[in-house]
Design a protein around this motif. Structure first.
Motif, short mmCIF file in Angstrom:
data_model
loop_
_atom_site.label_atom_id
_atom_site.label_comp_id
_atom_site.label_asym_id
_atom_site.label_seq_id
_atom_site.Cartn_x
_atom_site.Cartn_y
_atom_site.Cartn_z
N UNK A 87 42.06 8.75 12.03
CA UNK A 87 41.50 8.37 13.31
C UNK A 87 40.79 9.54 14.00
N UNK A 88 40.95 10.75 13.45
CA UNK A 88 40.41 11.93 14.11
C UNK A 88 39.01 12.25 13.58
N UNK A 89 38.15 12.69 14.49
CA UNK A 89 36.79 13.08 14.15
C UNK A 89 36.59 14.52 14.61
N UNK A 90 36.17 15.37 13.71
CA UNK A 90 35.93 16.77 14.03
C UNK A 90 34.44 17.05 13.94
N UNK A 91 33.93 17.86 14.85
CA UNK A 91 32.52 18.20 14.86
C UNK A 91 32.37 19.71 14.98
N UNK A 92 31.54 20.28 14.09
CA UNK A 92 31.31 21.72 14.06
C UNK A 92 29.83 22.00 14.24
N UNK A 93 29.52 22.93 15.13
CA UNK A 93 28.13 23.26 15.40
C UNK A 93 27.50 23.99 14.22
N UNK A 94 26.37 23.45 13.73
CA UNK A 94 25.64 24.09 12.65
C UNK A 94 24.44 24.88 13.17
N UNK A 95 23.64 24.23 14.02
CA UNK A 95 22.41 24.87 14.48
C UNK A 95 21.98 24.26 15.79
N UNK A 96 21.61 25.12 16.73
CA UNK A 96 21.06 24.65 18.00
C UNK A 96 19.57 24.45 17.83
N UNK A 97 19.11 23.23 18.03
CA UNK A 97 17.71 22.89 17.85
C UNK A 97 16.90 23.29 19.09
N UNK A 98 17.39 22.91 20.26
CA UNK A 98 16.72 23.29 21.52
C UNK A 98 17.77 23.88 22.46
N UNK A 99 17.80 25.20 22.58
CA UNK A 99 18.85 25.86 23.36
C UNK A 99 18.67 25.72 24.87
N UNK A 100 19.77 25.81 25.57
CA UNK A 100 19.78 25.79 27.02
C UNK A 100 19.39 27.15 27.58
N UNK A 101 18.85 27.15 28.80
CA UNK A 101 18.56 28.41 29.47
C UNK A 101 19.84 29.16 29.80
N UNK A 102 20.97 28.46 29.79
CA UNK A 102 22.26 29.09 30.09
C UNK A 102 22.84 29.83 28.88
N UNK A 103 22.24 29.64 27.71
CA UNK A 103 22.78 30.28 26.50
C UNK A 103 22.36 31.75 26.46
N UNK A 104 23.32 32.61 26.14
CA UNK A 104 23.05 34.04 25.95
C UNK A 104 23.65 34.48 24.62
#
Length: 496
Positions: free
Chosen positions: A99-116
């Motif tokens: 029943x569990x779903x796990x999600x792992x970030x691979x690549x940011x396509x369009x980054x936020x201005x808040x990302x550093x």
């Protein structure tokens, strides 16, 4: 903050579901992808990987959970993705297990201005700092929204008190030692939720001098026969090095946590370390033979110095032992405690109870404006520290008692004694119903609740509001920049 307390709160109702807390979508302009983790190019939206059950999906983040994970929707399911920011489009690797779903970030396509770009090279591996990929302003907004949502039933919180220089603030640092696959000595921090040591020379939220001392110890171990302790085999000597730094006094305590009291080569070690770091004022050998996650054992021996250090907080000097609870971030602690004393509305005549008093910090600071302070704490060693700190600062109007604070207040009420203000500073688990009911029985005019966990604070405030109190002020404080943790001090007054 972690202190020895009463047992967990029982009749509480359901705890908020973190996965259901979304704080709204934030528009972001396209920017570069600095600091975004990338594990290879994706294979298109919802492209199934051959030979496995994982799926690569392109998603858009709509908000954040209270633990800083990005919220995204995929095939009717809500995903929680570490290091993903609101408004960002990204490729994530989705895997199912029952029943569990796990999600792992691979690549940011369009980054936020808040990302550093996280300045720490261990950020994505360590997990000790969860939001270093956010700008300081984004961290502030995230924590403010967390507090605002939790405290909405009680009023509008004040703007969060942030830190001007949000690195190097910790005055207590603990590094663990072990061997890598090549049998070389390594020292560092455990990866999140594991006993895997991440070798590191510098943690950016640690006091830099403390990390320098750890590095010297590690180099010494490599050049001698001193071996780190192996949890699996039970062989070896050094388990951890705990360092406490007096940010104002400059005094430094080094605690060697070892598996045995037999310290071979002790004199040579002490000589070498003191020569390299004359700023060390005391050193302690702590023996821990346990097999659990506790850092300190019960046996201690002072190797040199007085076995304690001192530091100054809100104009008072406190003696700190290896086992003493003392706030991790003294710069922000002054803001937190000053606000707590302000909320107490002291005129010099009040009787104040400092519940969960620890080594007496809040109570002794309050004593300067109170008529009388009564500190209550279960930990007997902490009570002894509080009494010593009272004498050190020449405080005449404070008394400290060992025992359960709730029972103490019930007994006061039974004797017809009064208290004008109760200041409570419980651990992350909050208070229990027995303690809160004792506050209600004692009927103080004001309650000042200092909390390191706004979720349990909100739960406890609900009880107090139902039983004759109303909230008059909420002040969040960022005690742990780069992490999701936020503290708050709340003022409650008894309804007439």
């Amino acid at each position: 903050m972690t202190k020895r307390k009463n047992s967990g709160y029982k009749k509480t109702g359901k705890k908020p579901n973190k996965s259901q807390k979304s704080y709204g979508k934030k528009d972001s302009a396209p920017g570069n992808q600095k600091g975004s983790p990338s594990k290879g190019k994706g294979k298109g939206n919802d492209a199934r990987q051959r030979g496995g059950k994982s799926v690569t999906a392109e998603v858009t983040c709509s908000g954040l959970t209270t633990d800083g994970k990005g919220i995204a929707q995929w095939e009717g399911k809500q995903l929680e993705v570490e290091h993903l920011l609101p408004g960002e489009k990204a490729e994530v690797l989705v895997s199912k297990s029952g029943k569990f779903v796990n999600a792992e970030l691979k690549r940011v396509v369009s980054p936020s201005e808040d990302r550093v770009t996280p300045p720490c090279p261990y950020f994505y591996e360590c997990g000790g700092c969860q939001i270093q990929h956010m700008s300081n302003d984004a961290q502030m907004r995230f924590k403010q929204k967390t507090i605002d949502a939790l405290m909405k039933p009680f009023g509008k919180p004040e703007p969060i008190l942030t830190m001007d220089h949000p690195y190097g603030y910790r005055n207590k640092n603990n590094m663990t030692f072990g061997l890598n696959k090549e049998r070389q000595v390594i020292g560092g921090l455990y990866a999140q939720n594991s006993h895997h040591i991440i070798p590191m020379d510098r943690c950016l939220i640690h006091d830099p001098k403390a990390d320098e001392i750890v590095q010297t110890i590690k180099d010494y171990m490599k050049s001698t026969k001193m071996q780190p302790y192996n949890e699996d085999t039970g062989h070896g000597f050094l388990r951890h090095v705990l360092i406490k730094v007096g940010k104002v006094s400059g005094e430094i305590m080094v605690v060697l946590v070892a598996a045995s009291s037999v310290f071979q080569g002790k004199n040579n070690f002490l000589k070498a370390l003191r020569k390299a770091h004359p700023e060390i004022t005391t050193m302690i050998l702590n023996v821990n033979t346990r097999n659990d996650s506790m850092v300190l054992g019960n046996q201690e021996k002072v190797l040199f110095g007085k076995g304690t250090i001192t530091d100054t907080l809100c104009g008072l000097e406190f003696e700190i032992s290896a086992r003493s609870f003392y706030q991790i971030n003294p710069v922000q602690t002054e803001k937190l405690y000053s606000k707590a004393i302000e909320m107490a509305d002291l005129t010099g005549k009040e009787t104040v109870i400092d519940a969960y008093c620890g080594i007496g910090t809040i109570g002794l600071i309050a004593s300067k404006k109170a008529g009388k302070v009564i500190g209550v704490e279960e930990n007997n060693d902490a009570v002894k520290d509080a009494i010593r700190n009272s004498k050190r600062n020449g405080v005449k109007n404070a008394r400290f008692h060992q025992g359960d604070a709730g029972e103490f207040m019930v007994q006061m009420a039974a004797r017809g004694e009064k208290a004008d203000v109760v200041i409570m500073d419980p651990p992350r688990s909050g208070s229990d119903e027995a303690f809160l009911s004792s506050v209600v029985k004692l009927k103080p005019k004001r309650v000042v609740y200092v909390s390191c966990n706004p979720e349990t604070q909100a739960r406890d405030l609900k009880y107090l509001v139902k039983n004759g109190y109303e909230v008059e002020g909420i002040q969040p404080v960022d005690m742990f920049p780069q992490t999701v943790h936020v503290e708050a001090v709340t003022k409650l007054v008894r309804k007439k």
